[in-house]
Design an enzyme around this catalytic site. Structure first.
Site, PDB file in Angstrom:
ATOM      1  N   ASP A 161       8.900 -15.440  -8.282  1.00 27.42           N
ATOM      2  CA  ASP A 161       8.970 -14.845  -6.951  1.00 27.42           C
ATOM      3  C   ASP A 161       9.518 -13.437  -7.142  1.00 27.42           C
ATOM      4  OD1 ASP A 161       9.625 -13.935  -4.410  1.00 27.42           O
ATOM      5  OD2 ASP A 161      10.433 -15.857  -3.718  1.00 27.42           O
ATOM      6  N   SER A 203      -1.574   1.802  -2.250  1.00 30.04           N
ATOM      7  CA  SER A 203      -2.750   1.583  -1.397  1.00 30.04           C
ATOM      8  C   SER A 203      -3.142   2.883  -0.726  1.00 30.04           C
ATOM      9  CB  SER A 203      -2.423   0.532  -0.330  1.00 30.04           C
ATOM     10  OG  SER A 203      -3.467   0.428   0.622  1.00 30.04           O
ATOM     11  N   TYR A 229       2.926  -2.432   6.840  1.00 28.64           N
ATOM     12  CA  TYR A 229       2.270  -2.482   5.530  1.00 28.64           C
ATOM     13  C   TYR A 229       2.017  -1.065   5.031  1.00 28.64           C
ATOM     14  CZ  TYR A 229      -1.338  -2.997   1.986  1.00 28.64           C
ATOM     15  OH  TYR A 229      -2.057  -2.901   0.818  1.00 28.64           O
ATOM     16  N   LYS A 262       3.587   0.770   1.486  1.00 31.65           N
ATOM     17  CA  LYS A 262       2.818   1.384   0.406  1.00 31.65           C
ATOM     18  C   LYS A 262       3.126   2.877   0.279  1.00 31.65           C
ATOM     19  CE  LYS A 262       0.808  -2.291  -1.145  1.00 31.65           C
ATOM     20  NZ  LYS A 262       1.180  -2.808  -2.487  1.00 31.65           N
TER      21      LYS A 262
END
Length: 248
Positions: free
Chosen positions: A59, A139, A152, A156
């Site tokens: 993890d 990203s 999100y 990134k």
């Protein structure tokens, strides 16, 4: 064999971009520790890839797990030349104020805290070796954000800034740090990015990509192989778009 005798860790290696990179790296001569929260899937991929692949259930948001990953890699591989921080998650597309705190915390823990935790564990090993390469998977969302994926996107963007900061700090230690910025790809996360997977939604997504297709694990693997190889020995602090022109 551009990665002959290199020793690599890839997080999120059991599927998607991570699995593509693992296949490419082993084909190019590397030994690879496949780190993934899905230990069974990592073991299955390890069995498929053969003697140069090793599975480790991890993890990436937990410090103890990341320390165990570093110790396991040292024991099995004998050193760590390449670290790829690939594990990542997203939240479903929603208005920013409607994203739950649990979803926010999960995105930040896996997408950002994991980079911090891997640095605490792996960077001292690379410093002691006098060399190493770190590749963070960011990203295009951190460069050209999409609406309704705000947190999100932000995670990134953090990875992109962290990559540049790591690169400038670690250069004197012989450690290069770069990132890849993929556009949405044919991976298990695609449906989460889109909210739903229908021909109409896919068409809308594809209309924003000039080359007219999603990124693939092979696209990412080829770019990662170059940046992690000695051919890229003068390249650090670069965040390379693998996006079919989306960020132009």
């Amino acid at each position: 064999m551009r990665l002959q005798d290199k020793r690599a860790i890839i997080t999120g290696a059991a599927s998607g971009f991570g699995a593509g990179m693992a296949r490419k790296f082993i084909a190019e001569g590397a030994s690879v520790m496949l780190a993934d929260i899905d230990g069974e899937a990592a073991r299955e991929l390890s069995d498929e890839l053969g003697a140069a692949a090793f599975a480790c259930q991890v993890d990436v948001s937990q410090a103890a797990d990341m320390q165990r990953l570093g110790s396991s890699a040292m024991e099995v591989l004998g050193g760590i030349d390449i670290l790829i921080n690939n594990a990542g998650v997203t939240h479903l597309p929603q208005a920013m104020e409607d994203i739950s705190e649990d979803d926010f915390d999960r995105v930040m823990a896996i997408n950002t805290k994991s980079v911090y935790l891997s640095a605490r564990t792996i960077i001292p090993i690379m410093k002691a070796q006098g060399q190493g390469v770190v590749l963070n998977i960011a990203s295009t969302a951190g460069v050209s954000p999409r609406p309704r994926l705000s947190w999100y996107n932000a995670s990134k963007g953090w990875v992109i800034t962290a990559t540049r900061s790591m690169a400038i700090e670690l250069a004197a230690d012989g450690i290069r740090v770069n990132a890849l910025n993929p556009v949405a790809g044919e991976t298990p996360l695609l449906k989460s990015f889109m909210g739903e997977d229908t021909p109409e939604v896919r068409a809308r997504f594809l209309s924003t990509i000039p080359l007219g297709r999603f990124s693939t694990p092979e696209d990412m693997a080829n770019a990662a192989c170059y940046l992690c190889s000695d051919e890229a020995s003068m390249i650090t602090g670069v965040c390379l778009e693998v996006d079919g022109g989306r960020c132009i």
